[in-house]
Design an enzyme around this catalytic site. Sequence first.
Site, PDB file in Angstrom:
ATOM      1  N   TYR A 142      -4.685  -5.543   0.344  1.00 21.97           N
ATOM      2  CA  TYR A 142      -4.780  -5.719   1.793  1.00 21.97           C
ATOM      3  C   TYR A 142      -5.023  -7.179   2.181  1.00 21.97           C
ATOM      4  O   TYR A 142      -4.665  -7.596   3.274  1.00 21.97           O
ATOM      5  CB  TYR A 142      -5.912  -4.863   2.360  1.00 21.97           C
ATOM      6  CG  TYR A 142      -5.519  -3.460   2.744  1.00 21.97           C
ATOM      7  CD1 TYR A 142      -4.948  -2.594   1.822  1.00 21.97           C
ATOM      8  CD2 TYR A 142      -5.727  -2.998   4.039  1.00 21.97           C
ATOM      9  CE1 TYR A 142      -4.609  -1.302   2.180  1.00 21.97           C
ATOM     10  CE2 TYR A 142      -5.389  -1.706   4.404  1.00 21.97           C
ATOM     11  CZ  TYR A 142      -4.826  -0.866   3.470  1.00 21.97           C
ATOM     12  OH  TYR A 142      -4.486   0.403   3.836  1.00 21.97           O
ATOM     13  N   LYS A 193      -4.450   2.221 -11.825  1.00 18.72           N
ATOM     14  CA  LYS A 193      -3.118   2.355 -12.413  1.00 18.72           C
ATOM     15  C   LYS A 193      -3.065   1.428 -13.615  1.00 18.72           C
ATOM     16  O   LYS A 193      -2.191   0.550 -13.724  1.00 18.72           O
ATOM     17  CB  LYS A 193      -2.051   2.028 -11.345  1.00 18.72           C
ATOM     18  CG  LYS A 193      -0.623   2.334 -11.746  1.00 18.72           C
ATOM     19  CD  LYS A 193      -0.312   3.808 -11.907  1.00 18.72           C
ATOM     20  CE  LYS A 193       1.100   4.014 -12.428  1.00 18.72           C
ATOM     21  NZ  LYS A 193       1.411   5.440 -12.714  1.00 18.72           N
ATOM     22  N   ASP A 226      -1.765   8.362  -9.789  1.00 14.72           N
ATOM     23  CA  ASP A 226      -0.779   9.433  -9.581  1.00 14.72           C
ATOM     24  C   ASP A 226      -1.388  10.782  -9.979  1.00 14.72           C
ATOM     25  O   ASP A 226      -1.258  11.781  -9.256  1.00 14.72           O
ATOM     26  CB  ASP A 226       0.532   9.154 -10.329  1.00 14.72           C
ATOM     27  CG  ASP A 226       0.342   8.720 -11.775  1.00 14.72           C
ATOM     28  OD1 ASP A 226      -0.815   8.497 -12.206  1.00 14.72           O
ATOM     29  OD2 ASP A 226       1.356   8.606 -12.488  1.00 14.72           O
ATOM     30  N   ASP A 250      -7.038   4.180   0.477  1.00 17.04           N
ATOM     31  CA  ASP A 250      -6.408   4.513   1.755  1.00 17.04           C
ATOM     32  C   ASP A 250      -5.553   5.766   1.591  1.00 17.04           C
ATOM     33  O   ASP A 250      -5.645   6.715   2.372  1.00 17.04           O
ATOM     34  CB  ASP A 250      -5.552   3.333   2.225  1.00 17.04           C
ATOM     35  CG  ASP A 250      -4.832   3.627   3.529  1.00 17.04           C
ATOM     36  OD1 ASP A 250      -5.491   4.136   4.456  1.00 17.04           O
ATOM     37  OD2 ASP A 250      -3.617   3.367   3.614  1.00 17.04           O
TER      38      ASP A 250
HETATM   39  C1  IPM Z   1      -7.581   3.500   7.535  1.00 18.70           C
HETATM   40  C2  IPM Z   1      -6.356   3.027   8.270  1.00 18.70           C
HETATM   41  C3  IPM Z   1      -6.330   1.506   8.225  1.00 18.70           C
HETATM   42  C4  IPM Z   1      -6.254   1.103   6.774  1.00 18.70           C
HETATM   43  C5  IPM Z   1      -5.235   0.837   9.052  1.00 18.70           C
HETATM   44  C6  IPM Z   1      -5.243   1.266  10.490  1.00 18.70           C
HETATM   45  C7  IPM Z   1      -5.315  -0.669   8.956  1.00 18.70           C
HETATM   46  O1  IPM Z   1      -5.217   3.593   7.738  1.00 18.70           O
HETATM   47  O2  IPM Z   1      -8.698   3.124   7.926  1.00 18.70           O
HETATM   48  O3  IPM Z   1      -7.433   4.254   6.561  1.00 18.70           O
HETATM   49  O4  IPM Z   1      -5.150   1.081   6.184  1.00 18.70           O
HETATM   50  O5  IPM Z   1      -7.291   0.776   6.195  1.00 18.70           O
HETATM   51 MN    MN Z   2      -5.599   5.131   6.215  1.00 21.07          MN
END
Ligand code: IPM
Ligand code: MN
Length: 366
Positions: A142, A193, A226, A250
Amino acid sequence: MKTYSIVLLPGDGIGPEVTQEAVATLDAVAAAHDFQFKYTEEPVGGAALDAHNDPLPDAVLEQCLQANAVLLGAVGGAKWDHLTGALRPESGLLKLRKALGAFANLRPVMVPDALAEASPLRAEAVRGTDLLVVRELTGGIYFGEPRARETLPDGRESAYNTMIYQTDEIERVARVAFDWAGKRHRRVTSVDKANVLVVSQLWRDTVQKVHDQAFADIDLEHMYVDNAAMQLVLNPRQFDVIVTGNLFGDILSDAAATLGGSLGLLPSASVGGPVGLFEPVHGSAPDIAGQGKANPVAAILSAAMLLDFLDEPQAAQAIRHGVDAALDAGARTADLCRSGHRRVSTQEMGEEIRRHLKFAGAADRP
Ligand code: IPM
Ligand code: MN
């Protein structure tokens, strides 16, 4: 009277309507305990883009840094989908998480009896699920650099991100996971992974080292992502605490959310810095925004996690009891409504939960 300062960031889509129910519920428990809240409401995401052309204006961030906690609704929507980079609504949220130092995102997933029947999976496979995803939140792919979208000299388009972790980032989130396991069922599954990615090999070695040095009394297993996705739907009860990187966390947390039948149930707490950030796992769901269809449970349970963070466990417990009791009583928003249930609006669900708040302070749940 003890006063906590909370910044409210309702954001976009269904964010405002679910946040409103969370706030009403916070006020209801505060009134029954010995504290109160002072709220400051600010725009974030698309709402902040519309007002200030910035998904997280400096002044808003400043307010957040000075508060005890931040309660966020959701960000994003089609209206802002054409924007890129730092102007995307989501960048505001990412910047906020980073600035608050909220490196550990706690996403508990429980399937109460009342919801097992609503699951798309067999009720007997999901009933009793009680797991906690600890997602690393301020690193990994990220935030990793370099990242770019560019046109190559030969005219082809190319884009890349970098999944990168330093050992200290892995160590600190691993410690959070082991600490929670110690308060729960003493099992940690670290998801990576490592059969393909070197970043995952470092992740695995580091989690193992933290375990061996300081948490040898906790059971640790490593699982490929996975397989973890498959195990989550095959047999979610095998998990206690899952610790994983930002992207895997996520994805797996959305997958886990379906166990109870709706993403509208899952709360989260993002901790690690002095100010905690609390937000439902679900997004802004623009398709149902403003229609009273959104499920406020995730936002209301996020408020309960906020109370835990403020060291008000009895008030937090009162809310969790209210949610369970409202569901037991058959109240359901559209996402979970089956025959035999009473279909209620966002606001009615909030009211139903507040009617069922229990202030005994007794711990109904481990
Ligand atoms: C979450 C959301 C966020 C993320 C987005 C909105 C940036 O999907 O909090 O899971 O990917 O962290
Ligand atoms: Mn999310």
